[in-house]
Write an enzyme that holds these catalytic residues in place. Structure first.
Site, PDB file in Angstrom:
ATOM      1  N   LYS A 130     -13.141  -6.197  -2.236  1.00 48.46           N
ATOM      2  CA  LYS A 130     -13.623  -4.819  -2.295  1.00 48.46           C
ATOM      3  C   LYS A 130     -12.662  -3.957  -3.083  1.00 48.46           C
ATOM      4  O   LYS A 130     -13.038  -2.959  -3.672  1.00 48.46           O
ATOM      5  CB  LYS A 130     -13.703  -4.237  -0.873  1.00 48.46           C
ATOM      6  CG  LYS A 130     -14.781  -4.819  -0.033  1.00 48.46           C
ATOM      7  CD  LYS A 130     -14.839  -4.036   1.269  1.00 48.46           C
ATOM      8  CE  LYS A 130     -14.963  -4.942   2.467  1.00 48.46           C
ATOM      9  NZ  LYS A 130     -13.688  -5.330   3.062  1.00 48.46           N
ATOM     10  N   LYS A 189      -8.916 -13.229  -5.898  1.00 44.75           N
ATOM     11  CA  LYS A 189     -10.111 -13.388  -5.076  1.00 44.75           C
ATOM     12  C   LYS A 189     -11.046 -12.196  -5.251  1.00 44.75           C
ATOM     13  O   LYS A 189     -10.606 -11.082  -5.558  1.00 44.75           O
ATOM     14  CB  LYS A 189      -9.741 -13.585  -3.610  1.00 44.75           C
ATOM     15  CG  LYS A 189      -9.219 -12.361  -2.902  1.00 44.75           C
ATOM     16  CD  LYS A 189      -9.344 -12.488  -1.387  1.00 44.75           C
ATOM     17  CE  LYS A 189      -9.223 -11.105  -0.763  1.00 44.75           C
ATOM     18  NZ  LYS A 189      -9.833 -10.941   0.521  1.00 44.75           N
ATOM     19  N   LYS A 247       0.811  -1.220   0.000  1.00 44.34           N
ATOM     20  CA  LYS A 247       0.000   0.000   0.000  1.00 44.34           C
ATOM     21  C   LYS A 247       0.842   1.266   0.000  1.00 44.34           C
ATOM     22  O   LYS A 247       0.336   2.340  -0.315  1.00 44.34           O
ATOM     23  CB  LYS A 247      -0.959   0.002   1.200  1.00 44.34           C
ATOM     24  CG  LYS A 247      -2.060  -1.040   1.072  1.00 44.34           C
ATOM     25  CD  LYS A 247      -3.134  -0.819   2.112  1.00 44.34           C
ATOM     26  CE  LYS A 247      -4.286  -1.796   1.938  1.00 44.34           C
ATOM     27  NZ  LYS A 247      -5.226  -1.706   3.065  1.00 44.34           N
TER      28      LYS A 247
END
Ligand code: ADP
Ligand code: TRP
Length: 339
Positions: free
Chosen positions: A213, A210, A113
């Site tokens: 969100k 996967k 991130k």
């Protein structure tokens, strides 16, 4: 009694993967007399990246409401928001004092991130190489220590985690063990548990990853509150292959295998003969609809009364606080702080 903690991040909208991989196991565990769960909405986690305050408030309430709509029973499971139980934050700082900078900086999620940002400790230059690189919040670095505090403050014994959180759970175990060795037995060392069954729902547009969100395109996701029409179209467009046989073949036919997995998770009916991808997709659509319709209906009722949801959160807080306060008291005493 086994204490279990399940965490949900209130970023973006909950999807079918969250339902099957996390919410259902939580609801099913309510039936077990030997397990007591806390369901925690990690609103503080959602502040480790750029965020919008109104959106955060709305998301936190929405996740709480969806959890209730999906069957979380506040008489059996304490439903809490991270930030409303201040002991999380207090323990966070105390645990920072037994965690190395290097340990936090090594976390894969932090590295991913913060990718593209300047070296830690240096701000982005206004010109030259690296100019305009992104601002990284310090909380993104220290977040895993907060997660350790979330887990340890409730004396959690079991923590259901997916792959992406297993490194954070390992850090929580390391911190607990180190603290106990250095300052005396204070924390329960938690254990990570995997959701039962092949609970991983893959992205419908890219079945190699996967359903998440944070995936770039909404085409791969089925939101728990999506309308029947959107669900039908999303499933109709799901990526399959040119083999033309309906069967489980994770390597060769990941899209079809994923659809079969969703079908089994959403329906206990025998799979019968499905001869075409069209028939498979229609079955999946019906099964997903049958699972999501009652959740959507209940959500609409609960959303009419946000005060009720807030009251549930406040009761959850009152329920968990005595134990959390006791853990903080033990920790402070072990560290030599005055009471
Ligand atoms: P996301 O990747 O969508 O941000 P989170 O990391 O917030 O999801 O995960 C919340 C919970 O839902 C975790 O317990 C995680 O294991 C579960 N979960 C998330 N995505 C999936 C998926 N595609 N299949 C099964 N379980 C999932
Ligand atoms: N970090 C977790 C996630 O990204 C959410 C979370 C916060 C959590 N605190 C937790 C999960 C404690 C389990 C236990 O999904």
């Amino acid at each position: 009694m086994t204490r279990r903690l399940t965490g949900f991040q209130p970023t973006g909208k909950l999807h079918l993967g969250n339902l099957i991989g996390a919410m259902r196991p939580l609801v099913q565990a309510q039936e077990r007399p030997d397990t007591r769960s806390i369901a925690m909405i990690a609103d503080l986690h959602a502040m480790t990246m750029e965020h919008d305050p109104a959106q955060l408030r709305a998301n936190t309430l929405q996740v709480a409401t969806v959890l209730l709509a999906a069957g979380v029973d506040p008489r059996r499971t304490a439903l809490i928001a991270h930030s409303q139980v201040p002991e999380h934050s207090e323990l966070h700082y105390l645990l920072e004092c037994v965690t190395g900078y290097g340990e936090a900086a090594r976390m894969i999620q932090f590295r991913e991130k913060s990718a593209g940002s300047p070296l830690p400790g240096f701000s982005a230059p206004s010109e030259g190489p690296g100019a305009g690189s992104k601002h990284v919040r310090l909380s993104l670095l220290t977040y895993p220590v907060l997660m350790a505090a979330d887990i340890l403050v409730h004396d959690s014994e079991q923590v259901p985690v997916g792959d992406d959180q297993s490194q954070h759970l390992e850090l929580a175990r390391t911190i607990a063990t180190r603290f106990n060795t250095r300052y005396g037995e204070t924390f329960t060392v938690p254990e990570g548990i995997r959701p039962e069954s092949a609970a991983r729902v893959m992205d419908l547009a890219d079945p190699a990853r996967k359903m998440s969100k944070s995936s770039p395109s909404p085409a791969g996701r089925i939101g728990l509150l999506d309308s029947p029409d959107v669900i039908r179209r999303t499933i109709a467009r799901a990526v399959t292959d040119t083999v033309g046989i309906v069967r489980d073949d994770p390597a060769g036919q990941p899209g079809v295998t994923n659809l079969l997995g969703i079908l089994r998770a959403c329906s206990d009916r025998e799979l019968g003969d499905l001869h075409s991808y069209g028939a498979l997709k229609r079955e999946v659509t019906d099964a997903v609809e049958a699972v999501l319709t009652p959740i959507r209906t209940r959500y609409a009722e609960l959303a009419e009364d946000p005060d009720h949801v807030r009251k549930v959160l406040s009761e959850g807080k009152a329920w968990v606080r005595p134990r959390a306060a006791e853990t903080v008291r033990r920790t402070r005493a072990a560290l030599g702080l005055l009471d």
